[in-house]
Design a protein around this motif. Structure first.
Motif, PDB file in Angstrom:
ATOM      1  N   VAL A   5      -3.512 -41.380  -2.881  1.00 35.65           N
ATOM      2  CA  VAL A   5      -4.896 -40.880  -2.992  1.00 35.65           C
ATOM      3  C   VAL A   5      -4.898 -39.572  -2.289  1.00 35.65           C
ATOM      4  N   HIS A   6      -5.647 -38.502  -3.055  1.00 38.94           N
ATOM      5  CA  HIS A   6      -5.852 -37.237  -2.672  1.00 38.94           C
ATOM      6  C   HIS A   6      -7.351 -37.074  -2.037  1.00 38.94           C
ATOM      7  N   LEU A   7      -7.319 -36.626  -0.552  1.00 41.67           N
ATOM      8  CA  LEU A   7      -8.586 -36.371  -0.258  1.00 41.67           C
ATOM      9  C   LEU A   7      -8.780 -34.918   0.335  1.00 41.67           C
ATOM     10  N   LEU A   8      -9.971 -34.352  -0.023  1.00 39.60           N
ATOM     11  CA  LEU A   8     -10.375 -33.093   0.417  1.00 39.60           C
ATOM     12  C   LEU A   8     -11.372 -33.180   1.608  1.00 39.60           C
ATOM     13  N   VAL A   9     -10.900 -32.818   2.866  1.00 36.16           N
ATOM     14  CA  VAL A   9     -12.056 -33.143   4.006  1.00 36.16           C
ATOM     15  C   VAL A   9     -12.076 -32.057   4.586  1.00 36.16           C
ATOM     16  N   VAL A  56      -5.365 -25.499   4.401  1.00 39.21           N
ATOM     17  CA  VAL A  56      -5.341 -24.706   3.161  1.00 39.21           C
ATOM     18  C   VAL A  56      -5.598 -23.159   3.431  1.00 39.21           C
ATOM     19  N   GLY A  57      -5.724 -22.716   4.957  1.00 41.83           N
ATOM     20  CA  GLY A  57      -5.669 -21.665   5.298  1.00 41.83           C
ATOM     21  C   GLY A  57      -6.898 -20.768   4.627  1.00 41.83           C
ATOM     22  N   GLY A  58      -6.496 -19.557   4.184  1.00 42.19           N
ATOM     23  CA  GLY A  58      -7.617 -18.738   3.585  1.00 42.19           C
ATOM     24  C   GLY A  58      -8.021 -18.994   2.163  1.00 42.19           C
ATOM     25  N   ALA A  59      -7.438 -20.274   1.553  1.00 42.19           N
ATOM     26  CA  ALA A  59      -7.739 -20.569   0.144  1.00 42.19           C
ATOM     27  C   ALA A  59      -9.353 -20.950  -0.004  1.00 42.19           C
ATOM     28  N   THR A  60     -10.032 -20.531  -1.116  1.00 43.30           N
ATOM     29  CA  THR A  60     -11.460 -20.824  -1.029  1.00 43.30           C
ATOM     30  C   THR A  60     -11.497 -22.604  -1.584  1.00 43.30           C
ATOM     31  N   LEU A  61     -12.643 -23.018  -1.280  1.00 43.71           N
ATOM     32  CA  LEU A  61     -12.911 -24.485  -1.558  1.00 43.71           C
ATOM     33  C   LEU A  61     -12.516 -24.524  -3.016  1.00 43.71           C
ATOM     34  N   VAL A  63     -10.687 -23.124  -5.230  1.00 44.10           N
ATOM     35  CA  VAL A  63      -9.051 -23.401  -5.399  1.00 44.10           C
ATOM     36  C   VAL A  63      -8.663 -24.567  -4.944  1.00 44.10           C
ATOM     37  N   VAL A  64      -8.787 -25.006  -3.845  1.00 47.05           N
ATOM     38  CA  VAL A  64      -8.578 -26.348  -3.359  1.00 47.05           C
ATOM     39  C   VAL A  64      -8.835 -27.613  -4.185  1.00 47.05           C
ATOM     40  N   LYS A  65     -10.142 -27.365  -4.513  1.00 43.31           N
ATOM     41  CA  LYS A  65     -10.858 -28.500  -5.394  1.00 43.31           C
ATOM     42  C   LYS A  65      -9.965 -28.600  -6.887  1.00 43.31           C
ATOM     43  N   LYS A  66      -9.658 -27.392  -7.279  1.00 46.30           N
ATOM     44  CA  LYS A  66      -8.791 -27.557  -8.540  1.00 46.30           C
ATOM     45  C   LYS A  66      -7.480 -27.974  -8.309  1.00 46.30           C
ATOM     46  N   TYR A  67      -6.695 -27.479  -7.227  1.00 43.69           N
ATOM     47  CA  TYR A  67      -5.497 -28.078  -6.707  1.00 43.69           C
ATOM     48  C   TYR A  67      -5.694 -29.678  -6.946  1.00 43.69           C
ATOM     49  N   VAL A  68      -6.436 -30.096  -6.084  1.00 47.55           N
ATOM     50  CA  VAL A  68      -6.616 -31.660  -5.983  1.00 47.55           C
ATOM     51  C   VAL A  68      -6.784 -32.375  -7.326  1.00 47.55           C
ATOM     52  N   GLU A  69      -7.605 -31.790  -8.143  1.00 47.20           N
ATOM     53  CA  GLU A  69      -8.010 -32.407  -9.560  1.00 47.20           C
ATOM     54  C   GLU A  69      -6.889 -32.368 -10.490  1.00 47.20           C
ATOM     55  N   ASN A  70      -5.963 -31.115 -10.232  1.00 47.11           N
ATOM     56  CA  ASN A  70      -4.749 -30.942 -11.044  1.00 47.11           C
ATOM     57  C   ASN A  70      -3.603 -32.019 -10.572  1.00 47.11           C
ATOM     58  N   GLN A  71      -3.610 -32.777  -9.383  1.00 49.66           N
ATOM     59  CA  GLN A  71      -2.841 -33.613  -9.263  1.00 49.66           C
ATOM     60  C   GLN A  71      -2.580 -34.845 -10.050  1.00 49.66           C
ATOM     61  N   ARG A  72      -3.853 -35.038 -10.694  1.00 45.23           N
ATOM     62  CA  ARG A  72      -4.002 -36.184 -11.497  1.00 45.23           C
ATOM     63  C   ARG A  72      -2.843 -36.147 -12.806  1.00 45.23           C
ATOM     64  N   ASN A  73      -2.828 -34.770 -13.060  1.00 44.29           N
ATOM     65  CA  ASN A  73      -1.967 -34.559 -14.327  1.00 44.29           C
ATOM     66  C   ASN A  73      -0.369 -34.315 -13.862  1.00 44.29           C
ATOM     67  N   THR A  74      -0.015 -34.317 -12.712  1.00 41.40           N
ATOM     68  CA  THR A  74       1.397 -34.116 -12.376  1.00 41.40           C
ATOM     69  C   THR A  74       2.102 -35.436 -12.199  1.00 41.40           C
TER      70      THR A  74
END
Length: 74
Positions: A5-9, A56-61, A63-74
């Protein structure tokens, strides 16, 4: 990826990510067993003792949301 599971918290550093993970892993099986009793009754445990955390350091929310959502495709 059905095995994790990926969670963004957002977690207060004073509280500690380990406490948050412990709460999630401790409470979620109870809630899921109430919701899906026949499915989860066959499982001895829902979670392993392992987890991975990354800052995630200085990444915007966004950018991180897109990364987490794209994990479904990898």
């Amino acid at each position: 990826m059905p095995d994790h599971v990926h969670l963004l918290v957002d977690c207060d550093p004073q509280y500690g990510i380990h406490r948050l993970v412990k709460q999630i892993k401790g409470r979620s099986p109870c809630v899921l067993r109430q919701e899906f009793p026949s499915f989860l009754s066959r499982l001895l445990t829902l979670w392993t003792n392992l987890y991975f955390v990354a800052a995630v350091g200085g990444a915007t929310l966004e950018v991180v949301k897109k990364y987490v959502e794209n994990q479904r495709n990898t």
